[in-house]
Design a protein around this motif. Structure first.
Motif, short mmCIF file in Angstrom:
data_model
loop_
_atom_site.label_atom_id
_atom_site.label_comp_id
_atom_site.label_asym_id
_atom_site.label_seq_id
_atom_site.Cartn_x
_atom_site.Cartn_y
_atom_site.Cartn_z
N ASP A 193 0.87 -1.18 0.00
CA ASP A 193 0.00 0.00 0.00
C ASP A 193 0.91 1.24 0.00
O ASP A 193 1.29 1.76 1.04
CB ASP A 193 -0.86 -0.07 1.28
CG ASP A 193 -1.77 1.11 1.46
OD1 ASP A 193 -1.82 1.98 0.56
OD2 ASP A 193 -2.45 1.17 2.51
N ASN A 195 1.30 4.49 0.10
CA ASN A 195 0.71 5.81 0.35
C ASN A 195 1.78 6.82 0.77
O ASN A 195 1.47 7.94 1.16
CB ASN A 195 -0.44 5.73 1.37
CG ASN A 195 0.00 5.11 2.68
OD1 ASN A 195 1.17 5.22 3.07
ND2 ASN A 195 -0.92 4.47 3.38
N GLN A 197 3.37 7.32 3.23
CA GLN A 197 3.35 7.82 4.59
C GLN A 197 3.57 6.68 5.58
O GLN A 197 3.08 5.57 5.39
CB GLN A 197 2.00 8.47 4.90
CG GLN A 197 1.77 9.77 4.17
CD GLN A 197 0.44 10.39 4.58
OE1 GLN A 197 -0.44 10.58 3.74
NE2 GLN A 197 0.29 10.71 5.85
MG LIG Z 1 2.19 3.98 4.53
#
Ligand SMILES: [Mg+2]
Ligand SMILES: Cc1ncc(C[n+]2csc(CCOP(=O)(O)OP(=O)(O)O)c2C)c(N)n1
Length: 795
Positions: A193, A195, A197
């Motif tokens: 995933d 993202n 972050q």
């Molecule tokens: Mg992340």
């Protein structure tokens, strides 16, 4: 690819249905966390928490998996912070009662992170400690490969892991990926995933390129689901490649900063430092809203791109695959992309707006999709498609009470283990189910005999290039030892999955692992992970303690006995004598076999997994034979299994009215305890010697009666296991080649003065004599400790 997915990749109508479903999944996941924080009065002032942003970033991926891609036998590990998405999906599929939805993080409710043993719906892999749940499916796939090779092919399962991008920082991920035992597992698909972050921050730079190389280097297929359909179309236009190059080169921090901006500010930020070609290309997209939507159009939220990526993994049969799915943390929520959104919660007003936007009301907000709608019918079809056949039950493997180990000479428990396993490998009822594993210490922990008989597992037969009469090391699909590289994390992850084969591969196994005892701690988090998941296996930590004298402090374990005693779902066992070990190993395997065979839902009393702490010190077996003569096999075996027996009685001369003391030892130090008893008896002190085979079982027996007393507000009884062995009230000395604390509770349990001897500082090189003297484990120190205990008792 499944039929649904194949059919679906073509039609926009299907994608629209999936979009309707994912909107409801996003809503439910968000609301599950919201309800936990805003609808419940916890009364203790503690923030409840939950992760709406982390959940949102996987909504499209998980909708694609559960509502288009997966088949019933597939197994999925869900990253810890996406548990609300998992439960929302299980609810929509009809596998979770509505009453659970407002119970995230409540006692008896939905667990914070997916739990095999505590959640009400079927979780394939527990997660929570990042990295471990991610790697588990890889070892489950390795287990399936082993099971298929030995017991015939099961219906194919794909082993899927949903992993946070920052989770890839955990070293155990790379230990798992690079171990030859996980090579070539074509049914594995990891989905990262991306993202950009982590918890604290936007992950600096562009890590993906490095990670991709690491996977490729380890022989994995790497698939990128990076750009959504709109961006792909833009790249295909004249000069569109310059846009792709610009985004590809953009550091995470720069790209991520776009998400917090109003649409009209996105263009300027996006183009900061951009070459002229990119500026010219972007000038052609006049509308700010369209532009902002375009440059943040990621494939992790594009069903078609995701399903294509999954299909690519499916077509690869000979190696594991990893999909890097680019996503937005907080996708579809007002907190999307905010660098501080990890623990952020939507306000009640924001939740109200979201409910309204989706056409829901407080009365309908928890509803499933209407079965009369296309989406409702789609979900019903998927429910049927994903329904798993109930697990068949098979009779328990008939493990004997003993492997028939006979020895007249001094022997160590480590050597005895090797011989017990050889004995069991001759037993036709047991042998097929035994599987051993070790992180490059098979030979030095005495597995050679077993390996000589059964061979080493390899999916294909391999030619042996060395001829060694002592160790055959023949590798092929019928081998029953799985050799690992030096990774104790991998050992415990593999043991955990072998120990769950009864569930995830429909085949009960009897897994036995060996590891140097000090390095149990190196794999401890994976050990905990596996037993928390409900796995059942035997692990032997050997050699152990300062009894491994010449090896010095770096190899001498001290706190492992305490760890074994304190670990839930683990029974810690440390016998001194070979025949006792034989009974104990067989007893452990009997219990594992029985628990594995119990039909789902049966209440079983079991000890979980077994941790044997064994030694390389050979000791005279005569004292045990004499206890056998004195007590008889049946009584002695019962006591050995219960945790303790009297190894030596006080001599008659000392018994008449003499002061009494118990010398209580565990493991390799029993000869010193016996020698001390001899000296004390000569001095007119009635010293009895107790051999504690399982401090854990004794402690548990004591705690059970205490807790019973606490809960019923009555006087606790004295547990049978202690009563049988400690018939007389007398001071105790405990002696253990491990932290002195491990047995020090005995004084309190027996209500008598106690002196506890053990190893409370780091060890060093020397002889057994040197080290026992240095740590007061020699006979003279034990005698002095007995005198001290008597003096305390008399004071
Ligand atoms: Mg992340
Ligand atoms: C072993 C371990 N260390 C630390 C944590 C605390 N923790 C939970 S999530 C997280 C960050 C995860 O980031 P990422 O994997 O990228 O997940 P996402 O962005 O999807 O939330 C951290 C540090 C943990 N759960 N487990």
């Amino acid at each position: 690819m499944t039929d649904t997915a194949a059919a679906l990749a073509g039609t926009d109508a299907d994608l629209a249905v999936l979009d309707t479903i994912q909107q409801r999944v996003l809503w439910l996941a968000t609301r599950i966390v919201d309800a936990a924080n805003h609808d419940r009065d916890t009364g203790d002032g503690l923030k409840v928490g939950g992760h709406q942003a982390s959940s949102a970033s996987l909504v499209t991926v998980m909708t694609a998996l559960y509502f288009a891609y997966l088949d019933a036998p597939d197994k999925v590990s869900v990253k810890p912070h996406a548990s609300p998405v998992f439960h929302a999906i299980q609810y929509l599929l009809g596998n979770l009662d509505r009453a659970y939805l407002p119970t995230l993080r409540a006692f008896g409710g939905l667990q914070s992170y997916p739990s095999r043993t505590k959640d009400p719906d079927t979780v394939d892999f527990s997660t929570g400690s990042v990295g471990l749940g991610a790697a588990a499916p890889l070892f489950a796939a390795a287990t399936r490969r082993y099971v298929d090779a030995h017991f015939g092919a099961r219906p194919r399962s794909r082993f899927v892991a949903l992993i946070g991008d920052a989770e890839l920082d955990e070293g155990n991920i790379w230990e798992a990926v690079s171990d030859p035992a996980t090579d070539g597992l074509g049914d594995v698909m990891w989905i990262v995933d991306v993202n950009r972050q982590s918890l604290d921050r936007v992950v600096p730079g562009i890590r993906i390129a490095q990670w991709e190389q690491q996977f490729t280097g380890a022989g994995w297929q790497v698939v990128e689901a990076k750009y959504g359909g709109r961006l792909q179309a833009a790249f295909a236009r004249p000069a569109g490649e310059s846009l792709r190059a610009w985004i590809d080169a953009m550091p995470n921090e720069h790209y991520q900063s776009l998400f917090g901006l109003p649409p009209q500010a996105v263009r300027q930020r996006f183009l900061e430092g951009a070459p002229d070609g990119v500026r010219r290309f972007c000038a052609g997209i006049a509308d700010d809203g369209e532009f902002a939507g375009l440059v943040t159009d990621l494939a992790g939220h594009d069903f078609r791109s995701l399903l294509e990526a999954f299909g690519e993994c499916d077509r690869e049969k000979d190696r594991p695959s990893v999909v890097f799915a680019y996503t937005v943390k907080g996708w579809g929520l007002p907190i999307a992309g905010n660098p501080r959104n990890h623990s952020a919660l939507l306000s009640t007003a924001q939740v109200d707006q979201m409910r309204e936007r989706l056409g829901l009301t407080p009365a309908t907000e928890w509803d499933r999709l209407d079965p009369m709608t296309t989406a409702g019918q789609w979900v019903a079809a998927r429910r049927e498609h994903l329904a798993r056949a109930p697990r068949g039950s098979s009779p328990a493997v008939a493990v004997p009470d003993s492997a028939g180990l006979r020895t007249g000479r001094p022997i160590s428990t480590q050597e005895a283990l090797g011989r017990i396993l050889v004995g069991l490998s001759r037993d036709e009822a047991v042998a097929p189910f035994l599987v051993t594993t070790a992180p490059d210490v098979a030979t030095s922990t005495n597995l050679a005999g077993f390996i000589n008989r059964t061979g080493v597992f390899s999916p294909a037969a391999r030619r042996s290039w060395s001829e060694d009469a002592a160790l055959k090391w023949s590798e092929g699909p019928e081998g029953q030892h799985i050799e690992l590289g030096i990774s104790e994390m991998n050992l415990f992850l593999l043991l955990g999955q072998l120990g769950l084969a009864w569930d995830l591969s429909g085949q009960p196994l009897l897994p036995v692992g060996t590891v140097y005892d000090p390095f149990v701690l190196r794999g401890l988090d994976a050990f905990i992970y596996s037993v928390y998941s409900g796995a059942r296996f035997v692990v032997a930590g050997t050699p152990s303690g300062v009894s491994l004298a010449p090896e010095g402090g770096a190899h001498q374990s001290t706190i492992t006995a305490s760890v074994g005693l304190e670990l839930p779902n683990v029974t810690f066992i440390e016998p001194a004598y070979a025949a006792a070990l034989d009974w104990l190993i067989c007893g452990a395997l009997q219990k594992i076999a029985a628990a594995n065979a119990a039909p789902a839902g049966t209440a079983i009393t079991e000890d979980g997994s077994y941790y044997f702490r064994l030694s390389t010190r050979s000791i005279d077996q005569g004292p045990f034979s004499r206890a056998q003569e004195r007590l008889g096999d049946a009584v002695l075996r019962r006591q050995v299994l219960a945790g303790a027996y009297q190894l030596a009685d006080a001599t008659q001369a000392a018994a008449d009215g003499a002061p009494a003391v118990y010398l209580v030892g565990s493991g390799a130090v029993m000869p010193e305890a016996l020698a001390a008893a001899g000296e004390l008896n000569d001095e007119g002190i009635a010293a009895r010697v107790v051999d504690v085979t399982s401090a854990d079982r004794l402690y548990r027996a004591w705690q059970r009666t205490l807790r019973q007393g606490v809960r019923t507000a009555t006087m606790p009884s004295f547990p049978g296991a202690l009563r049988t062995v400690f018939g007389e009230r007398a001071p105790v000395v405990t002696v253990h080649d491990a932290a002195s604390h491990t047995l020090s509770w005995l004084g309190s349990a027996l209500g008598v003065p106690a002196v506890s001897l053990g190893v409370d500082t780091f060890g060093q090189s020397g002889t057994v004599g040197d080290l026992y003297r240095a740590h007061d484990l020699d006979a003279g120190s034990i005698v002095n400790a007995a005198l001290a205990a008597l003096a305390i008792g008399a004071a």
